[in-house]
Design a protein around this motif. Structure first.
Motif, short mmCIF file in Angstrom:
data_model
loop_
_atom_site.label_atom_id
_atom_site.label_comp_id
_atom_site.label_asym_id
_atom_site.label_seq_id
_atom_site.Cartn_x
_atom_site.Cartn_y
_atom_site.Cartn_z
N ARG A 129 74.77 34.21 31.07
CA ARG A 129 73.61 34.53 30.20
C ARG A 129 72.40 34.93 31.76
N TYR A 130 72.70 34.30 33.01
CA TYR A 130 72.03 34.66 33.61
C TYR A 130 72.15 36.55 33.68
N TRP A 133 70.20 38.00 31.32
CA TRP A 133 68.69 37.23 31.45
C TRP A 133 67.94 38.28 32.22
N ARG A 300 69.98 31.30 25.83
CA ARG A 300 68.94 30.17 26.47
C ARG A 300 69.85 29.33 27.38
#
Length: 341
Positions: A129-130, A133, A300
């Motif tokens: 996820r990081y 993003w 998220r």
């Protein structure tokens, strides 16, 4: 000594002949220029013809192409950029936005049909996820700043005026230059992380044949990523994003002594690929936010309800349930799918 004297005299005679011929040539050029100045005052065409010839002339600054004052290839680039690439890229992005808006008005957000189970499956790890993003934020920054520089003078300048647009364009240039390398590194990491799950499978053809059920609303099984997401991965991320990044590096570091033709070609490639990837990305962004209920929350928070996983990615869900694919489990409702009745 006689041969030396004879040689010196021959050299002096030859040198005098060269001077005489050169002097005659220069005198003729000066006379021709004087006659042209009288018969055609203000006609600098011969001068500019020589300037634009592309010939290497003398300069005290040594380097590649330093002796070429004007390169006519630059005019070709200007006409191609302003007459074709910029308007086509701008209108393409605008058309895609309109089509997505009309589709959303007709179809609305695609919702889950079943009731939430309360049992959660980890769809994306924190590292995944990081990385995503970082790619998403840097991509959005590059896209917006790039559009300001590419079409801003046609769209924004008449609205906000020269002062504000000059400040905005300069800010966009600085952001574009510094965020570009961040995007390249993060997108390479993203490719390494997700390449295994984006390999084509036979069931992807069925997904394409039914357009993922987005039109009919029927359930179409897929793996961790459906065929549409795989197309975005291979075309948008692997090909277009890497080509845009590579051409951007050529423009970002001119200190490697690239000639102007290389810079021009890199600029054309950069604008074409960047415009294409921005247009395609709008579909991915749409489905990842308002187009598909639960997709944004999955990226998220990292978890999805089993009902959501089974309906949208059934083959991946089955692999997780059977233990073939390792994924974290939890209970609760970090992603609460809305039931469609």
């Amino acid at each position: 000594m006689k041969p030396i004297v004879v040689g010196a005299r021959l050299f002096a005679v030859a040198f005098a002949l060269v001077l005489a011929v050169s002097g005659t040539s220069i005198a003729q050029q000066q006379e021709s220029q004087q006659q042209r100045a009288q018969s055609q005052p203000g006609n600098n065409a011969p001068v500019w013809r020589d300037v634009r010839s592309g010939r290497e002339e003398y300069t005290s600054v040594k380097g590649r192409e330093t002796g070429v004052l004007v390169q006519t290839y630059g005019e070709t680039w200007r006409q191609l950029k302003n007459g074709w690439i910029t308007p086509i890229a701008g209108w393409l992005i605008a058309v895609v936005v309109v089509v997505i808006g009309l589709f959303f008005k007709w179809r609305g957000s695609i919702k889950v049909h079943g009731e939430p189970s309360g049992r959660l499956i980890e769809r994306f790890t924190p590292f995944e996820r990081y990385t995503h993003w970082v790619v998403a934020i840097s991509f959005s920054t590059l896209g917006i700043s790039g559009l300001v520089m590419m079409v801003g003078k046609y769209v924004l300048l008449p609205v906000i005026g020269y002062t504000l647009f000059a400040w905005l364009a300069q800010l966009s240039k600085v952001l574009h230059n510094f965020i570009g390398p961040v995007f390249l590194v993060s997108v390479l990491m993203l490719i390494v992380i997700f390449i295994k799950d984006n390999l084509p499978r036979l069931y992807d053809f069925k997904w394409f044949a039914n357009l993922g059920g987005m039109i009919s609303g029927e359930h179409v099984p897929s793996g961790r990523f459906n065929a549409g997401e795989k197309v975005w991965f291979w075309v948008g991320v692997v090909v277009l994003s890497l080509v845009a990044s590579a051409s951007g590096l050529v423009l970002l570091f001119p200190n490697f002594d690239q000639v102007r033709s290389v810079m021009i070609e890199a600029n054309v490639v950069h604008m074409v690929t960047a415009g294409a990837v921005m247009a395609i990305s709008l579909g991915h962004i749409y489905l990842g936010t308002i187009g598909l209920d639960g997709a944004y929350q999955a990226m998220r928070n990292g978890y999805v309800d089993e009902t959501w996983a089974k309906e949208h990615h059934e083959y991946w869900y089955n692999d997780v349930k059977s233990g073939k694919v390792k994924a974290g489990r939890a209970t609760g409702a970090p992603v609460a799918p809305q039931v469609q009745h």
